[in-house]
Design an enzyme around this catalytic site. Sequence first.
Site, PDB file in Angstrom:
ATOM      1  N   LYS A 220      -1.775   9.369  15.491  1.00 10.84           N
ATOM      2  CA  LYS A 220      -0.213   9.249  15.806  1.00 10.84           C
ATOM      3  C   LYS A 220       0.008  10.312  17.084  1.00 10.84           C
ATOM      4  CE  LYS A 220       1.715   7.873  11.701  1.00 10.84           C
ATOM      5  NZ  LYS A 220       1.820   6.294  11.718  1.00 10.84           N
TER       6      LYS A 220
ATOM      7  N   ASP B 238      -3.706   6.700   4.955  1.00  7.71           N
ATOM      8  CA  ASP B 238      -2.597   5.772   5.387  1.00  7.71           C
ATOM      9  C   ASP B 238      -3.064   4.817   6.297  1.00  7.71           C
ATOM     10  OD1 ASP B 238       0.277   5.301   6.078  1.00  7.71           O
ATOM     11  OD2 ASP B 238      -0.057   5.680   8.153  1.00  7.71           O
TER      12      ASP B 238
ATOM     13  N   HIS C  97      -6.122  -0.770   6.511  1.00  7.21           N
ATOM     14  CA  HIS C  97      -6.425  -1.362   7.820  1.00  7.21           C
ATOM     15  C   HIS C  97      -7.670  -1.293   8.351  1.00  7.21           C
ATOM     16  CE1 HIS C  97      -2.183  -1.552   6.759  1.00  7.21           C
ATOM     17  NE2 HIS C  97      -1.764  -0.416   7.757  1.00  7.21           N
TER      18      HIS C  97
ATOM     19  N   HIS D 297      -0.634  -5.473   5.825  1.00  5.16           N
ATOM     20  CA  HIS D 297      -0.322  -6.165   6.673  1.00  5.16           C
ATOM     21  C   HIS D 297      -1.338  -6.536   8.216  1.00  5.16           C
ATOM     22  CE1 HIS D 297       0.919  -2.517   8.862  1.00  5.16           C
ATOM     23  NE2 HIS D 297       0.984  -3.096   9.738  1.00  5.16           N
TER      24      HIS D 297
ATOM     25  N   LYS E   7       1.016  -1.217  -0.057  1.00  2.46           N
ATOM     26  CA  LYS E   7      -0.023   0.013  -0.038  1.00  2.46           C
ATOM     27  C   LYS E   7       0.977   1.218  -0.105  1.00  2.46           C
ATOM     28  CE  LYS E   7      -0.936   2.152   3.971  1.00  2.46           C
ATOM     29  NZ  LYS E   7       0.377   2.415   4.978  1.00  2.46           N
TER      30      LYS E   7
HETATM   31  C1  BG6 Z   1       1.298   1.347   8.169  1.00  3.49           C
HETATM   32  C2  BG6 Z   1       1.082   2.924   8.157  1.00  3.49           C
HETATM   33  O1  BG6 Z   1       0.551   0.859   7.245  1.00  3.49           O
HETATM   34  O2  BG6 Z   1       0.951   0.857   9.525  1.00  3.49           O
HETATM   35  C3  BG6 Z   1       2.171   3.649   9.283  1.00  3.49           C
HETATM   36  O3  BG6 Z   1       1.700   3.425   6.965  1.00  3.49           O
HETATM   37  C4  BG6 Z   1       1.619   2.885  10.677  1.00  3.49           C
HETATM   38  O4  BG6 Z   1       1.680   4.782   9.315  1.00  3.49           O
HETATM   39  C5  BG6 Z   1       1.702   1.440  10.732  1.00  3.49           C
HETATM   40  O5  BG6 Z   1       2.720   3.436  11.713  1.00  3.49           O
HETATM   41  C6  BG6 Z   1       1.142   0.675  11.965  1.00  3.49           C
HETATM   42  O6  BG6 Z   1       1.377  -0.717  11.653  1.00  3.49           O
HETATM   43  P1  BG6 Z   1       1.477  -1.715  13.068  1.00  3.49           P
HETATM   44  O7  BG6 Z   1       1.767  -2.881  12.605  1.00  3.49           O
HETATM   45  O8  BG6 Z   1       2.654  -0.702  13.586  1.00  3.49           O
HETATM   46  O9  BG6 Z   1       0.203  -1.356  13.824  1.00  3.49           O
END
Ligand code: BG6
Length: 494
Positions: A343, A239, A244, A182, A152
């Site tokens: 964030k 993002d 997600h 992911h 992505k």
């Molecule tokens: C990513 C985003 O897809 O996921 C990031 O681009 C984010 O900005 C991250 O920090 C969070 O992933 P995880 O696995 O740490 O929750």
Amino acid sequence: MGERMQQVQPFDFVVFGGTGDLALRKLMPALYYREADGQMTEDSRIIGVSRTEQSADQFRQQIIEALERYIPAAERQPAVIDRFLRRIDYAAVDATQPASEGWAALNACLDQTPGKVRVFYLATSPALFGAICRSIRDAGVLTDTSRVVLEKPIGHDRASAKAVNDEVGAVFPEERIFRIDHYLGKESVQNLMVLRFGNALFEPLWNSGWVDHVQITVAETVGVEGRGDYYDRAGALRDMVQNHFVQLLCLMAMEPPGSLNEDQIRNEKIKVLRALRPIELAEIKRNTVRGQYTAGAINGKPVPGYIQELNGRRSNTETLVAIRAEVDNWRWGGVPFYLRTGKRMPTRGSEIVIQFKSIPHNVFGRDAGEVLANRLIIRLQPDEGVKLSIMTKVPGPGGLRLRSVPLNLSYAETFKDRSPDAYERLLMDVVRGNPSLFMRRDEVDAAWSWIDTIQTGWDQLDMRPEPYAAGSWGPISSALLLARDGRRWHDGDE
Ligand code: BG6
């Protein structure tokens, strides 16, 4: 380290953007763990590709450093590292140019055995996806067993995502395109399906008859971590929510699939996406919140504001978003889904909260105390687990007194094994050719369509992000989004 697992078929795994952050921070460590668990056959190889002119040994050195950085010392086994490094090769290629000399070098690294699985993982800027795919074809390294993995973001809106998908689709058939999210590889996210469909208990209650509302929160303490250029063009909505959150919401809300077959799951997810009510202009201010962090403190440590992290450049990008969403179907009609990600929040934690309705009638009387509605919390990270709050009698004489107490499942306590990173499972699924945990083209399209309506609304209303201090839970409007409905966010540890 876990017991030896069944090996996947032999593969050549080519990583474009092989020297980049994603490859070194996530992909190589994930592959190392698969090596340690014995999942790779002797003749499987991993080939890094980037424009940097360097030798395979120099690339191996980069990998050694990455493993030292991202894998705890106790899990770094010299013999496994040696074995892993023997698989590694490198080719310097300008991947957008099919005539680049590097392709011959790459081709020489690749095993020409017919039928061997070839994976092209594009850990590059998405702007290059189309050009790289064309080059893969025109430079003659494409085989019938080749798969492509797209990271992505796929585009930045529906139209650009369509363009990327068209370009990639002109080279690879849909069943060999793996669009990775992911979050779908996270143990706790997969467990959501097991919780729902492996237990008779929850599913009968999983609807508007019993569920008052749902909250999904992904809170991060990090800022933009040197990814300012990308992030400032994306923002939290693109993002995190477009991919997600939409995926989590789908798994949470979908109907039970007939089986875990790739198309059955994805057919159910797409129905949720299509039932997701568009947040039209008139509803934007009421149902969405944008925030941007200013300087503050997290765990007592001062941290800079977003604008300072961009070296003072002015920006209207949101680093926090909260949304009140609704799924317009029979199961979920009238149940709000509150989504929130930001964030620089006070703690790192992701969870799905299913708030059940109150009991229809209280038989205990006022002196027993309030009878709180049950709540199921699925904690995605850290400390993965499931917590169900139930009302209980406080022991002792003197009449009935009630208290809400949790039934608590902690993965770490129950399963002593290391919890694998999401990429480990997903990379092996690509090799196996199992796309069930990847996004199908129509899902990406439907997700963008929902996101575009919000983004366009923000633009038309010139709705700028509200400031929130780093280390807080966001602007007051985020709390108001629920307070207006007589609800509140589940923050912290209650
Ligand atoms: C990513 C985003 O897809 O996921 C990031 O681009 C984010 O900005 C991250 O920090 C969070 O992933 P995880 O696995 O740490 O929750």
